[in-house]
Write a protein that holds these residues in place. Structure first.
Motif, PDB file in Angstrom:
ATOM      1  N   GLY A 129       2.960 -10.593  16.029  1.00 31.23           N
ATOM      2  CA  GLY A 129       4.292 -10.936  15.539  1.00 31.23           C
ATOM      3  C   GLY A 129       4.759 -12.148  16.316  1.00 31.23           C
TER       4      GLY A 129
ATOM      5  N   GLU B  24       5.359 -15.141   7.424  1.00 24.30           N
ATOM      6  CA  GLU B  24       5.628 -13.705   7.286  1.00 24.30           C
ATOM      7  C   GLU B  24       4.860 -13.087   6.124  1.00 24.30           C
ATOM      8  OE1 GLU B  24       7.893 -16.023   7.783  1.00 24.30           O
ATOM      9  OE2 GLU B  24       8.923 -15.473   9.648  1.00 24.30           O
TER      10      GLU B  24
ATOM     11  N   THR C 111       1.564 -10.568   6.517  1.00 26.67           N
ATOM     12  CA  THR C 111       1.644  -9.201   5.987  1.00 26.67           C
ATOM     13  C   THR C 111       0.390  -8.909   5.172  1.00 26.67           C
ATOM     14  OG1 THR C 111       4.046  -9.387   5.903  1.00 26.67           O
ATOM     15  CG2 THR C 111       3.055  -7.601   4.620  1.00 26.67           C
TER      16      THR C 111
ATOM     17  N   MET D  97       2.816  -5.022  13.067  1.00 28.88           N
ATOM     18  CA  MET D  97       3.439  -6.348  13.044  1.00 28.88           C
ATOM     19  C   MET D  97       4.918  -6.189  13.355  1.00 28.88           C
ATOM     20  SD  MET D  97       3.358  -9.367  10.190  1.00 28.88           S
ATOM     21  CE  MET D  97       3.535  -8.239   8.865  1.00 28.88           C
ATOM     22  N   THR D  98       5.467  -7.141  14.103  1.00 28.31           N
ATOM     23  CA  THR D  98       6.878  -7.034  14.493  1.00 28.31           C
ATOM     24  C   THR D  98       7.653  -8.280  14.091  1.00 28.31           C
ATOM     25  OG1 THR D  98       6.187  -5.737  16.405  1.00 28.31           O
ATOM     26  CG2 THR D  98       8.428  -6.600  16.449  1.00 28.31           C
TER      27      THR D  98
ATOM     28  N   PHE E 182      11.604 -10.924   7.482  1.00 29.10           N
ATOM     29  CA  PHE E 182      10.572 -10.197   6.739  1.00 29.10           C
ATOM     30  C   PHE E 182      10.811 -10.262   5.224  1.00 29.10           C
ATOM     31  CE2 PHE E 182       8.798  -5.968   5.324  1.00 29.10           C
ATOM     32  CZ  PHE E 182       7.472  -6.351   5.440  1.00 29.10           C
TER      33      PHE E 182
ATOM     34  N   ILE F 253       5.079  -1.893  10.211  1.00 31.28           N
ATOM     35  CA  ILE F 253       5.852  -3.120  10.367  1.00 31.28           C
ATOM     36  C   ILE F 253       7.169  -2.789  11.050  1.00 31.28           C
ATOM     37  CG2 ILE F 253       6.954  -5.042   9.162  1.00 31.28           C
ATOM     38  CD1 ILE F 253       4.708  -4.547   6.996  1.00 31.28           C
TER      39      ILE F 253
END
Lengths: 354, 326
Positions: A29, A61, A65, A80-81, A88, A117
């Motif tokens: 992230g 982003e 993803t 994922m952060t 997001f 996430i």
């Protein structure tokens, strides 16, 4: 064994535990390995587990993803952060078209998508329209996604570990104002089941169903009303927004006949609205008074601290709603004074900038 | 002949299978009304899918697009299960839940096709990341069309593949059209997709996508380089779809492209061109071709028959999804 730790330390502990247990767990992230480590949640992970498993990422982003989805199809469990949920939103294509649908659209032959996430929701301190959107109801609307939203440090650890090792895509929502909440957290591989609410207060007068940071405000209100006028409420902290623990909610409403739902998002088409709809269809006859949802007014988040004062709900608002539903008179002034600090920070620990 | 005889025959057989499969779908689509889903046919574009399937190993990964029949068959995906899937039947590769646009056969590394433009590009790159993490020598191959290079996620994915030097092969089949929109209204004239990707730091090569031998050589070279740890490669192949964007018909009369343009490309029929080459090089003779063709058509016809006899799935039989479906 347990240790006293903050919510953000509990997240860090969960990540570290997961990466110890399973070498297929990876974390990435924007800012994950940076000196601030996403509010402390990812500090030290890269040092412990190496740059192959813990890494920063491009500002991509949606792509990142999809990359998590692809990696998960070959046995990797990516976490994922995003430092704010709002970023997001660029990834809705991959989240919904791919992650949510994958298991179903290949008839189960495509495998599952075990990605987690982490999304952090902001509040106050001028976070404004693009740094504080609480969009759990969007995610919870889509079949195929799980949505988790812990309130306490212990729940944060137990639910994050379960999310990481769950075989479906999980959106793990962290409210920024909870990061400093401190309690005893069990050490090691401590997991809590997804889809189970937690009963934080017990009483037969009224059911308060709450989520995330609003649960903190609810605790203050409920404890004050108990002390001042012996009102006893059930306080159900949802913890999981999809699936929702309907049994716990409906059983409580059958017992109390009064339902107040607190939601960190906007009112129209909110999760609060869905909970009231479900209770209306399942236990309509139990209601002694109309159910109430308390959510944000349907307008973008204002920035100025003068404007957010009337935008967000606090313990006094919750107390007032409960008092009205029970038809009791009570001064809420002490509850308003309780905070003792400006309304736009969670406590003295929060110094900004975000 | 630049490819050996055995490979040449494999390539030819794969192209025939794709061609006959697509043309059989086209022939039966309206009359039978049993394929009740959008289908994007690969007729005219058989060379690249056949070449890629031949150049990749069975344990290499492939992800694909809405126009995925060729990619699936080229990689060795089960024919009967694909035809059943298009019929929405239980024995389909996605058990009848996916249709033409959602094909899968994990047993041969075909990880899935989906129908959002560029939607599987990052998924393929993620598979590449997993290969790197698991330290195997597989390759992840991502099929895309020219329009996918107009999507943001394409750039995000190529960029990451380059940053991490992932074992990813991007194969862009440039067929000039996105539905009815020509490349020139979507991208600046004179700018090649391959050169643009080269500018992103990704090794990029272009080629004739209607020449299966050339496609095979270029893909094989790229695969070898990727397997040797040299990072991602982008290949752009010029080609042309014969039939309408979606569906079984020809649509040259509706005004977005000309009959003349179609005829020019039809002259470059990849199957016929390779067939002539094989005859000329004495790799194969006319009787072998006839035999191969009738055998292939029989396989395809049989797949349709099996699909027709199969059952439909039951909406309520969703035990696999009980945790997903509320």
């Amino acid at each position: 064994m347990s240790h006293s730790m903050t919510f953000s330390q509990a997240i860090n502990d969960a990540l570290s535990t997961a990466m110890h247990i399973d070498k297929n767990v990876i974390c990435y992230g924007l800012g994950t390995p940076d000196p601030k480590g996403i509010f402390g949640t990812s500090l030290g992970l890269q040092e412990k587990f190496g740059p192959e498993r813990v890494f920063d990422m491009p500002c991509s982003e949606n792509g990142m993803t999809g990359i998590a989805i692809g990696a998960s199809l070959n046995g990797i469990r990516p976490v994922m952060t995003h430092q704010r949920l709002d970023f997001f939103l660029l990834a809705m294509d991959q989240l919904i078209n791919n992650a949510a649908n994958w298991k179903y659209m290949f008839g189960g032959n495509g495998g599952s998508v075990p990605i987690t996430i982490r999304l952090i929701i902001g509040r106050g301190w001028g976070q404004g329209p693009t740094h504080s959107q609480s969009l759990h109801s969007w995610f919870a609307h889509v079949p195929g996604l799980k949505v988790v939203s812990p309130t306490t440090a212990k729940d944060a650890k137990g639910l994050l570990l379960s999310s990481i090792f769950d075989d479906d895509p999980v959106l793990f929502l962290e409210h920024r104002w909870l990061h400093n909440h401190t309690e005893e957290v069990p050490e090691g591989d401590f997991r809590l089941p997804l889809g189970k609410a937690s009963l934080l207060r017990e009483g037969s007068d009224l059911s308060v169903v709450s989520m995330s940071y609003m649960t903190v405000e609810a605790i203050h209100a409920i404890d004050y009303l108990h002390k001042e006028c012996n009102v006893n409420c059930d306080l159900i902290d949802l913890r999981s927004i999809n699936p929702i623990d309907w049994k716990t909610i409906v059983d409580s409403v059958r017992k109390t006949g009064r339902l107040l739902v607190l939601d960190t998002g906007w009112e129209t088409l909110s999760v609060a609205g869905e909970i009231i709809a479900r209770c209306a269809t399942e236990c309509f006859d139990s209601f002694k008074c109309p159910p109430v949802r308390m959510a944000l007014q349907d307008c973008p988040t204002p920035t100025s601290c003068a404007l957010t004062k009337n935008y967000y709900k606090e313990a006094a608002d919750v107390g007032q709603a409960i008092a009205k539903m029970l038809n009791i008179e009570i001064s809420l002034e002490p509850l308003k004074q309780l905070r003792g600090i400006n309304h736009d920070v969670p406590g003295d620990w929060f110094k900004g900038p975000f | 002949m630049t490819v050996d005889k055995k490979t040449a025959l494999e390539l030819y057989s794969k192209m025939l299978l794709i061609r006959f499969c697509e043309e059989s779908i086209a022939a039966r689509y309206h009359s039978e009304k049993k394929m009740r889903c959008p289908t994007h046919l690969s007729t005219g574009q058989e060379a690249v899918p056949a070449a890629a399937g031949q150049a990749l190993r069975s344990d290499d990964f492939v992800v694909s697009t809405h126009r995925s029949h060729g990619h699936y068959l080229g990689k060795g995906g089960d024919l009967n299960r694909m035809i059943a899937e298009i019929h929405g039947k239980k024995s389909g590769c996605s058990r009848g839940w996916g249709g033409s646009m959602h094909l899968i056969d994990r047993s041969v590394g075909f990880v899935g096709s989906t129908a959002i433009v560029a939607g599987t590009i990052p998924v393929g790159v993620g598979l590449g990341l997993s290969i790197k993490l698991k330290k195997t020598d597989q390759v992840s191959c991502v099929f895309l069309g020219d329009a996918a290079t107009e999507e943001g996620v394409f750039y995000e994915s190529v960029n990451f593949a380059v940053v991490k030097q992932l074992p990813v092969l991007f194969i862009c089949e440039n067929n000039l059209y996105s539905v009815y929109s020509h490349l020139k209204v979507r991208q600046p004239e004179g700018r090649s997709i391959a050169s643009m990707v080269q500018g992103m730091g990704c090794s990029a090569v272009s080629g004739n996508g209607n020449d299966v031998a050339e496609s095979y050589e270029k893909i094989s070279t790229a695969v070898a380089s990727i397997r040797n740890g040299n990072g991602p490669v982008f290949l752009e192949f010029a080609t042309y779809r014969w039939r309408e964007h979606c569906g079984p018909d020809f649509d040259n009369h509706i005004g977005y492209r000309s009959e003349e343009e179609f005829k020019e490309w039809k002259k470059k029929d990849p199957v016929e061109a390779f067939e002539n080459k094989l005859l000329l090089d004495n790799v194969i003779d006319k009787s072998m071709i006839d035999e191969l063709k009738s055998m292939t058509q029989a396989l395809v016809d049989n797949a349709f028959e099996l699909a027709d006899r199969d059952e439909f799935p039951d909406f309520y039989d969703n035990s696999v999804f009980k945790e997903v479906i509320r």
